[in-house]
Design a protein around this motif. Sequence first.
Motif, PDB file in Angstrom:
ATOM      1  N   ARG A 153       0.814  -1.208   0.000  1.00 51.12           N
ATOM      2  CA  ARG A 153       0.000   0.000   0.000  1.00 51.12           C
ATOM      3  C   ARG A 153       0.853   1.266   0.000  1.00 51.12           C
ATOM      4  N   ARG A 154       2.109   1.193   0.429  1.00 54.21           N
ATOM      5  CA  ARG A 154       2.970   2.367   0.508  1.00 54.21           C
ATOM      6  C   ARG A 154       3.831   2.557  -0.752  1.00 54.21           C
ATOM      7  N   TRP A 155       3.652   1.690  -1.739  1.00 49.75           N
ATOM      8  CA  TRP A 155       4.389   1.855  -2.989  1.00 49.75           C
ATOM      9  C   TRP A 155       3.733   2.968  -3.801  1.00 49.75           C
ATOM     10  N   THR A 156       4.567   3.670  -4.585  1.00 53.30           N
ATOM     11  CA  THR A 156       4.069   4.690  -5.520  1.00 53.30           C
ATOM     12  C   THR A 156       4.660   4.413  -6.908  1.00 53.30           C
ATOM     13  N   PHE A 157       3.867   4.767  -7.957  1.00 51.47           N
ATOM     14  CA  PHE A 157       4.250   4.453  -9.334  1.00 51.47           C
ATOM     15  C   PHE A 157       4.078   5.682 -10.224  1.00 51.47           C
ATOM     16  N   LYS A 158       4.669   5.605 -11.416  1.00 54.24           N
ATOM     17  CA  LYS A 158       4.472   6.636 -12.434  1.00 54.24           C
ATOM     18  C   LYS A 158       3.073   6.479 -13.033  1.00 54.24           C
ATOM     19  N   PRO A 159       2.388   7.573 -13.329  1.00 49.66           N
ATOM     20  CA  PRO A 159       1.065   7.437 -13.952  1.00 49.66           C
ATOM     21  C   PRO A 159       1.181   6.761 -15.320  1.00 49.66           C
ATOM     22  N   THR A 160       0.246   5.894 -15.617  1.00 50.29           N
ATOM     23  CA  THR A 160       0.196   5.192 -16.904  1.00 50.29           C
ATOM     24  C   THR A 160      -0.694   5.973 -17.860  1.00 50.29           C
ATOM     25  N   ILE A 161      -0.148   6.372 -19.018  1.00 49.16           N
ATOM     26  CA  ILE A 161      -0.873   7.163 -20.016  1.00 49.16           C
ATOM     27  C   ILE A 161      -1.259   6.244 -21.160  1.00 49.16           C
ATOM     28  N   LEU A 162      -2.553   6.232 -21.515  1.00 49.49           N
ATOM     29  CA  LEU A 162      -3.051   5.434 -22.618  1.00 49.49           C
ATOM     30  C   LEU A 162      -3.913   6.321 -23.498  1.00 49.49           C
ATOM     31  N   ASN A 163      -3.528   6.480 -24.784  1.00 53.13           N
ATOM     32  CA  ASN A 163      -4.227   7.348 -25.735  1.00 53.13           C
ATOM     33  C   ASN A 163      -4.316   8.788 -25.230  1.00 53.13           C
ATOM     34  N   GLY A 164      -3.235   9.201 -24.584  1.00 58.85           N
ATOM     35  CA  GLY A 164      -3.172  10.581 -24.107  1.00 58.85           C
ATOM     36  C   GLY A 164      -3.885  10.832 -22.796  1.00 58.85           C
ATOM     37  N   GLN A 165      -4.428   9.812 -22.125  1.00 50.98           N
ATOM     38  CA  GLN A 165      -5.147  10.011 -20.870  1.00 50.98           C
ATOM     39  C   GLN A 165      -4.618   9.034 -19.833  1.00 50.98           C
ATOM     40  N   PRO A 166      -4.507   9.443 -18.572  1.00 52.15           N
ATOM     41  CA  PRO A 166      -4.066   8.526 -17.506  1.00 52.15           C
ATOM     42  C   PRO A 166      -5.151   7.505 -17.190  1.00 52.15           C
ATOM     43  N   VAL A 167      -4.734   6.283 -16.919  1.00 48.34           N
ATOM     44  CA  VAL A 167      -5.677   5.196 -16.644  1.00 48.34           C
ATOM     45  C   VAL A 167      -5.230   4.441 -15.402  1.00 48.34           C
ATOM     46  N   LYS A 168      -6.172   3.655 -14.853  1.00 46.30           N
ATOM     47  CA  LYS A 168      -5.861   2.798 -13.725  1.00 46.30           C
ATOM     48  C   LYS A 168      -5.135   1.551 -14.197  1.00 46.30           C
ATOM     49  N   VAL A 169      -4.321   0.994 -13.301  1.00 43.97           N
ATOM     50  CA  VAL A 169      -3.504  -0.174 -13.625  1.00 43.97           C
ATOM     51  C   VAL A 169      -3.649  -1.178 -12.499  1.00 43.97           C
ATOM     52  N   SER A 170      -3.667  -2.466 -12.881  1.00 48.27           N
ATOM     53  CA  SER A 170      -3.700  -3.549 -11.900  1.00 48.27           C
ATOM     54  C   SER A 170      -2.575  -4.524 -12.190  1.00 48.27           C
ATOM     55  N   GLY A 171      -2.156  -5.233 -11.160  1.00 44.47           N
ATOM     56  CA  GLY A 171      -1.088  -6.206 -11.305  1.00 44.47           C
ATOM     57  C   GLY A 171      -0.775  -6.853  -9.988  1.00 44.47           C
ATOM     58  N   ALA A 172       0.296  -7.659  -9.964  1.00 44.31           N
ATOM     59  CA  ALA A 172       0.686  -8.406  -8.774  1.00 44.31           C
ATOM     60  C   ALA A 172       2.140  -8.121  -8.449  1.00 44.31           C
ATOM     61  N   ILE A 173       2.448  -8.090  -7.122  1.00 42.61           N
ATOM     62  CA  ILE A 173       3.813  -7.884  -6.634  1.00 42.61           C
ATOM     63  C   ILE A 173       4.130  -9.032  -5.696  1.00 42.61           C
ATOM     64  N   THR A 174       5.331  -9.570  -5.794  1.00 42.24           N
ATOM     65  CA  THR A 174       5.768 -10.697  -4.969  1.00 42.24           C
ATOM     66  C   THR A 174       6.789 -10.201  -3.953  1.00 42.24           C
ATOM     67  N   PHE A 175       6.562 -10.539  -2.677  1.00 45.40           N
ATOM     68  CA  PHE A 175       7.483 -10.219  -1.590  1.00 45.40           C
ATOM     69  C   PHE A 175       8.046 -11.528  -1.045  1.00 45.40           C
ATOM     70  N   ASN A 176       9.381 -11.630  -0.979  1.00 46.80           N
ATOM     71  CA  ASN A 176      10.050 -12.825  -0.495  1.00 46.80           C
ATOM     72  C   ASN A 176      10.524 -12.609   0.943  1.00 46.80           C
ATOM     73  N   PHE A 177      10.119 -13.456   1.839  1.00 47.98           N
ATOM     74  CA  PHE A 177      10.531 -13.420   3.243  1.00 47.98           C
ATOM     75  C   PHE A 177      11.514 -14.549   3.463  1.00 47.98           C
ATOM     76  N   VAL A 178      12.738 -14.183   3.819  1.00 46.04           N
ATOM     77  CA  VAL A 178      13.811 -15.170   4.031  1.00 46.04           C
ATOM     78  C   VAL A 178      14.457 -14.890   5.365  1.00 46.04           C
ATOM     79  N   LEU A 179      14.620 -15.941   6.194  1.00 42.54           N
ATOM     80  CA  LEU A 179      15.273 -15.805   7.500  1.00 42.54           C
ATOM     81  C   LEU A 179      16.786 -15.776   7.299  1.00 42.54           C
ATOM     82  N   ASN A 180      17.452 -14.925   8.045  1.00 41.30           N
ATOM     83  CA  ASN A 180      18.913 -14.859   7.979  1.00 41.30           C
ATOM     84  C   ASN A 180      19.502 -16.057   8.700  1.00 41.30           C
TER      85      ASN A 180
END
Length: 262
Positions: free
Chosen positions: A235-262
């Motif tokens: 939720r704290r990530w920020t991205f560049k606006p995505t422009i499609l046909n000259g107008q900004p649009v919403k974007v969806s996708g997936a992000i993977t976080f890896n948790f590894v013990l030291n």
Amino acid sequence: MFDTMVESTSQVKDAGRRSAFFAVTFIIWVVGFTGLVIWQVWTYAAELSQSANDVTLLAPPPPPPPPPPPPPAATTSVPQTKAPVIDDTFTAPKEVPKEIKEIPKQAQLRSRVGDAGASDAAGMVGGVPGGVPGGVPGGVPGGVPGSTGDAAPPPPPDPPKEAQVPSGPVRKSEGVLKGNAINRVQPDYPAVAKSARIQGAVVVEIVIDEQGQVISARPVSGPALLQQAAVSAARRWTFKPTILNGQPVKVSGAITFNFVLN
């Protein structure tokens, strides 16, 4: 008497000895001469046979005769029609005419377009001399048969349609999302998960608005004790606006976080 008899006997013996010697000598000479003749004939025939073999080996056999030429293809004779010859050359008059009559314009038009199209050109009201048969009134010389003349021009093409912007969010891959990320936040490893020695990858589905802010985040897979930490970081990530046909649009996708013990 005895002396004479002895001498006669010896003479007879000598004569017989000479005859025998002569006969043997003659036979020897005849046999030798015959053998020499036979040997010469046999040797000469052998030399002829050897020379004939040499000639046979050296001289190549004659080439085979060429194949006969193919029969001529049957051609169908097409009757050729000769175009009529029109004498359009100018012949100078022999005598100067006394009167020169003016040819009517109607006759001039018929002579140009020919007998076939003379009736069409002559009967067309408002035609132009030198026009093409089948034209329309008001045309120009050399026009195209069947043209529309003074018909209205075709309507102009429709203006290009404006590109439509999709109403829902545009799906992007994880690599594109991470490439457009301005601020990345790493999740905190929960203490409960550390004590329980739990590790693994958590996939979070996010939705980004037109300004590049995350407006929705939900876990898709991964250990339950690590999902909340991954959602909070996404939720704290920020991205560049995505422009499609000259107008900004919403974007969806997936992000993977890896948790590894030291």
